[in-house]
Structure formats: C-alpha cells, structure tokens
Design a protein around this motif. Structure first.
Motif: not given
Length: 414
Positions: A64, A243-245, A247-248, A250-251, A254, A275
């Motif tokens: 992860r 936080d699956k994947g 995504e939150e 990474e956002a 960024t 990742r």
C-alpha cells in the motif's frame, strides 16, 4: 455399484496386460504424453517459482505504498526520458511539507541511496556497499529484515547521528566472529556506530538493494555525506487500509505537491507518483504471457502424445476383437465395452502424465542459484487432469468402434 467396480477392475487388468505384453510399444506411445506433461508442468512450475521470487524481492517497495519522485516507473514501449530529465528532484523540505499536511497516510518517509561505498574497520574492509539514507519512519513502510539490535529513532534521525544498520556480508567482513552491536567502523572519513544488523538474505533474482551488502543511515547524515546535484531522493508514503486503491491519497498528495511547487492549473505535474501496484501488474503481465507461450508450445507435444495413445488403442481393439465378440455374446452391453476401452486409454495416458510429473519433481532438486523451484499441488492436479483429458479424447474413437462391433463378425475374426 458392484458391476462398475468390477468393470473398472477388468479395464485396469486389460490395460496392465497391454502395457506388460507390449512394453516397448507402450512406452514409445506414452513418451509423447510424458514429454508433453513434463513440458507444460515444467513451464508452469518455472514461471510460478520465478513470479513468487520476483514478488518476494519486490517486498522492499512496501505494501500500500506510493512514491513521489522525479522519474515515473517505465514498463513497456519507449520511455520518454526527455519529458522528465529537467524536472526538479524531491527534497527534504517537500518531505516535511507532506508529512505535516497529508491526512490519508499511515506513514511518510524520504530516502536516497549511493552505491560503490567502501567501509573499513582496522585492517578489514569491504567495498561496493550500497548506503541508504532514510528517515526513521521508513521501517514502518518498507520491510527491512532487521536481525539483532534496533533501527534508529526520531532523535537520531533529525540530529543526523552517525549510526548505522548493516547487512550480513558487512558484519562478516568487518566484525568476523564478534558481536558488531556498539562497535564502530569508518565510512568516507567518518566513524559510524553499529546499532543494528540485518538477517542474511542471499542473492535476489530481482528487486531493490541487496540487503546483505546494504547499510542504512539517517537521512540527514546521508545528505551531509553524499548530497550532490545528481541526487535523486524519493518520498515514500504508506496509505491507510480504508483507502482502497489509494485514490484519495494520490489525489491529496498531488494537490499538496502542486501547491508546494506553485504549479498553475494549466501546467503539467513536475513530479511523478508511482505505486507498487504498477510494478506488480507489470510482473503479472509478463508472467501471464510466459504462461500462454509455454502452454501453446506444450500443446504440440501433448498432441503427439494423444496420437500415440490413439494408435495404441486402435491396435488394442484389433488385437482383442475376438474377445469383444465373446463378451458381447455373453450379454455385455455397448456401454460396458466403451467404458472398458476408454478407461484403458485414460489409465495409459495418466500413467504417462505421472512419469512427466515425476521428471518435473526431479527438476526441483536441481539448484538454480537464487531461484527455488517449488512444485505446487495445483501443478500436480493440472498435470493429471490434462493427462486424463488427452486419454479420453484419444480413446473415445477406438472405444466407440469396439462398442459398435457386431458380436458374430467379431467372434469369427482372427
């Protein structure tokens, strides 16, 4: 139920008699199945073992985990390095910025590395060592094979203390036969105190640093020794399980990095977020292609083996035509004859498959360096299943011919 058991026993007896009375012919006929099963299972065992080895060696990337760095991971196709070469590298200030503000992370760390370093202790020395400068939170993100001693703490990290965790080969070279904890060694003119050692790992097929010849030091100490304009550190971040994947995460990262670097909305990111899933997906894609290629190549060997089984069954039907006529005249049904010859074909094919599996089993005892071949239960089940299918397909036509024989004509045959 009793009749089926008796039928199976009779079929087994006929198959065994055919094998024993025509040993050379049967062995040559089964050779195709043996070679085919050996080929396909050997490929699968090799690919399975390589995939496991590679994934185990990728443990250094962490679970992860995402990496904020200058360069993106590159898999397949041309790598457009010219787009990234002028990007600024991440730095310690950006690490502090993220560690204080990111909310969707379990831990944040920064690391860098330098290879080709020589370490000395009195008259003993060892060269070509990889030195990794990390913050104390790095150990919670990446799996480090810590043996004796401990990892450095936050105080030692922020104060840039000259402490180190060293690999097994370094211990053997600089401190043979003694406990290295608390001892000192010299590296690039500075004395370092050993506070921890790592377990022996051995050679790796693929992966990051070889921990046997690696040395961990606080990032501040590393930066003081090896910081140059060519330094290329990376910020590693471990995401939350919720936080699956990721995504939150990474956002969020960024947005924070774009804010830190004052990038306008129309400007592209001047950093990359890599990742671990990208590496795993690339590895699985490569080994998936190897699986397919190995299966296609092995199919032709199995095709030859199937023709060999079919040939021996046609000969068996012709040799036992008179017996088939007698069985039918005594009341044997077509299904009985069909099942008898079909079972014989499957038995012979599985016998050839077991021989192939045995050869693969012997293959696992051959040393291949860091690659350990392991024959799993699913490989054995696959080999036996494929053999049974080949036997069924190869024996169905001869068995059907035997089942449809006219008993009068069959008895009169010689």
């Amino acid at each position: 139920m009793r009749i089926y058991i008796q039928l199976m026993f009779e079929s087994f007896r006929f198959a065994w008699e055919a094998l024993r009375s025509n040993l050379l012919r049967t062995i040559l006929s089964l050779l195709g199945v043996t070679v085919g099963i050996f080929a396909i299972i050997a490929v699968f065992v090799l690919v399975d073992s390589m995939e496991k080895n590679v994934k185990d060696n990728l443990a250094f990337l962490g679970d992860r985990t995402m990496y904020v760095q200058k360069w993106p991971f590159g898999f397949g196709g041309p790598y457009p390095w010219w787009k990234y070469v002028n990007r600024p590298s991440v730095n310690y200030a950006e690490y502090e910025f993220l560690s204080k503000r990111v909310t969707m992370a379990e831990a944040v760390a920064i690391f860098d590395q330098q290879g080709g370093i020589t370490m000395k202790n009195g008259s003993s020395s060892i060269g070509n060592i990889t030195v990794l400068g990390v913050t104390e939170s790095y150990q919670t993100i990446v799996e480090i094979p810590l043996g004796d001693g401990r990892f450095f703490n936050e105080l030692e990290s922020t104060a840039a203390r000259q402490v180190a965790i060293i690999g097994a080969d370094i211990v053997d070279a600089l401190f043979p036969g003694i406990d290295p904890i608390g001892k000192t060694f010299k590296m690039d003119g500075l004395n370092f105190v050993v506070i921890g050692t790592m377990k022996k790992q051995g050679e790796s097929l693929l992966g990051g640093p070889d921990f046997d010849v690696a040395c961990f030091v606080p990032y501040g100490t590393f930066d003081k020794l090896y910081h140059t304009k060519n330094s290329d550190p990376a910020i590693c971040i471990r995401g939350l399980e919720t936080d699956k994947g990721m995504e939150e995460l990474e956002a969020e990262v960024t947005g924070l990095m774009r804010t830190r670097r004052s990038l306008k909305p129309i400007e592209e990111d001047s950093f990359s977020i890599n990742r671990t899933e990208q590496v795993v997906a690339a590895v699985e894609g490569i080994f998936g292609a190897l699986y397919t290629g190995g299966a296609v190549i092995s199919f032709f060997s199995l095709l030859v083996g199937g023709f060999g089984i079919a040939n021996i069954m046609f000969v068996s039907v012709r040799e036992r035509t008179n017996i088939i006529g007698i069985q039918k005249s005594l009341g044997a049904k077509n299904a009985f004859i069909l099942y008898q010859f079909l079972f014989e074909a499957v038995f012979l094919s599985v016998l050839g498959g077991l021989a192939g599996l045995f050869l693969v089993f012997l293959l696992t005892f051959i040393p291949f360096g860091s690659l350990e071949l392991v024959m799993r239960a699913n490989n054995i089940i696959l080999g036996i299943s494929v053999s049974a299918v080949i036997g069924t397909l190869a024996g169905i036509i001869p068995a059907a011919i035997a089942a449809r024989m006219d008993p009068v004509i069959a008895i009169r045959s010689k």
